[in-house]
Design an enzyme around this catalytic site. Sequence first.
Site, PDB file in Angstrom:
ATOM      1  N   LYS A   1       0.827  -1.204   0.000  1.00 62.74           N
ATOM      2  CA  LYS A   1       0.000   0.000   0.000  1.00 62.74           C
ATOM      3  C   LYS A   1       0.863   1.258   0.000  1.00 62.74           C
ATOM      4  O   LYS A   1       0.580   2.225  -0.725  1.00 62.74           O
ATOM      5  CB  LYS A   1      -0.935  -0.005   1.212  1.00 62.74           C
ATOM      6  CG  LYS A   1      -2.026  -1.072   1.135  1.00 62.74           C
ATOM      7  CD  LYS A   1      -2.767  -1.233   2.455  1.00 62.74           C
ATOM      8  CE  LYS A   1      -3.787  -2.364   2.381  1.00 62.74           C
ATOM      9  NZ  LYS A   1      -4.470  -2.612   3.666  1.00 62.74           N
TER      10      LYS A   1
ATOM     11  N   GLN B   1      -4.221  -1.138   9.870  1.00 55.89           N
ATOM     12  CA  GLN B   1      -4.141  -2.469   9.277  1.00 55.89           C
ATOM     13  C   GLN B   1      -4.668  -3.525  10.251  1.00 55.89           C
ATOM     14  O   GLN B   1      -4.264  -3.583  11.401  1.00 55.89           O
ATOM     15  CB  GLN B   1      -2.690  -2.784   8.898  1.00 55.89           C
ATOM     16  CG  GLN B   1      -2.505  -4.118   8.217  1.00 55.89           C
ATOM     17  CD  GLN B   1      -3.184  -4.191   6.857  1.00 55.89           C
ATOM     18  OE1 GLN B   1      -3.142  -3.248   6.082  1.00 55.89           O
ATOM     19  NE2 GLN B   1      -3.844  -5.310   6.583  1.00 55.89           N
TER      20      GLN B   1
ATOM     21  N   ASP C   1     -10.910   3.344   4.760  1.00 53.29           N
ATOM     22  CA  ASP C   1     -11.353   1.952   4.644  1.00 53.29           C
ATOM     23  C   ASP C   1     -12.874   1.835   4.615  1.00 53.29           C
ATOM     24  O   ASP C   1     -13.414   0.782   4.273  1.00 53.29           O
ATOM     25  CB  ASP C   1     -10.810   1.121   5.815  1.00 53.29           C
ATOM     26  CG  ASP C   1      -9.497   0.434   5.483  1.00 53.29           C
ATOM     27  OD1 ASP C   1      -9.251   0.176   4.286  1.00 53.29           O
ATOM     28  OD2 ASP C   1      -8.720   0.160   6.407  1.00 53.29           O
TER      29      ASP C   1
END
Length: 300
Positions: A61, A105, A128
């Site tokens: 990412k 994460q 997200d």
Amino acid sequence: MSSAVEAPAAVLIPGKRIAARLSAQVAAEAQAFLHAHGHPPALAVVLAGDDPASGIYVRRKVAECGKAGIRSIGHRLPATVAEADLLALIDDLNRDPAIHGILVQLPLPPHIDASRVLDAIDPRKDVDGFHPVNVGRLSTGTDGLVPCTPLGCMMLLDTVIDDFRGRHAVVIGKSNIVGKPIAMLLLERECTVTVTHIATQGLREIVRGADIVVAAAGAPLLVRGDWIRPGAVVIDVGITRVVDPGSGDRTRIVGDCASAEMAHAAAVTPVPGGVGPMTIACLLANTLRAARAQTRRTAS
């Protein structure tokens, strides 16, 4: 002598190529953002613990952010980090106007309440799309940040389906990360949606009635070719590394679908190279979108 006519093979939806196109578009728009505001869009990436897979995902990412002109700021925390300290970091990032997106994460260390951490993120910076505010906006069809994987799935479907209205979509898996959000996105397109899960009875028969199948169960090769009706579109979200039979310790990556058995489908996504690249490209797009929204808010 007559020759048999071969049935056309399913279209392979090129997720990698579509993701590259989206990432290039984000890069161009991020450059324009930089010229207009004097700073690039910025994403804070928080990694707690030393899970090897999480480390790989984060590095990927961060690398893609760099290619797209998005500034990434990493926060690597030990597995023993206290939940209060992690929440304090989230609060600092929420307050920092130079940070436009926050990504924590998953999975987090077991002593940390992941829901509490995700709920602490400012919804405007929740790239997200997991915050209850963004989930609520998705469920009501109003403006909000959409989870990256379901958003990518819809973009892939858009390349092979012109009109979703009235089509029967079956979603295999009811997770908050993929199953439920993709079901809501399909409903917004006026599909008739069936969501299945581990307790669903007669799964094969349900899937056989679908025009669109989104497999997100995390069960390798669950969906067989005879589950899929001719002409259906199959989106395979699953990705699992399994031992290749008869090859000793050699492994291969497979999805939730036995795609080799699905030549009769209209279109399928490959694993790997299908949904995975789209997830990261949509993360970049969400970060840019969040930066623009926050900049407009500051200017107004």
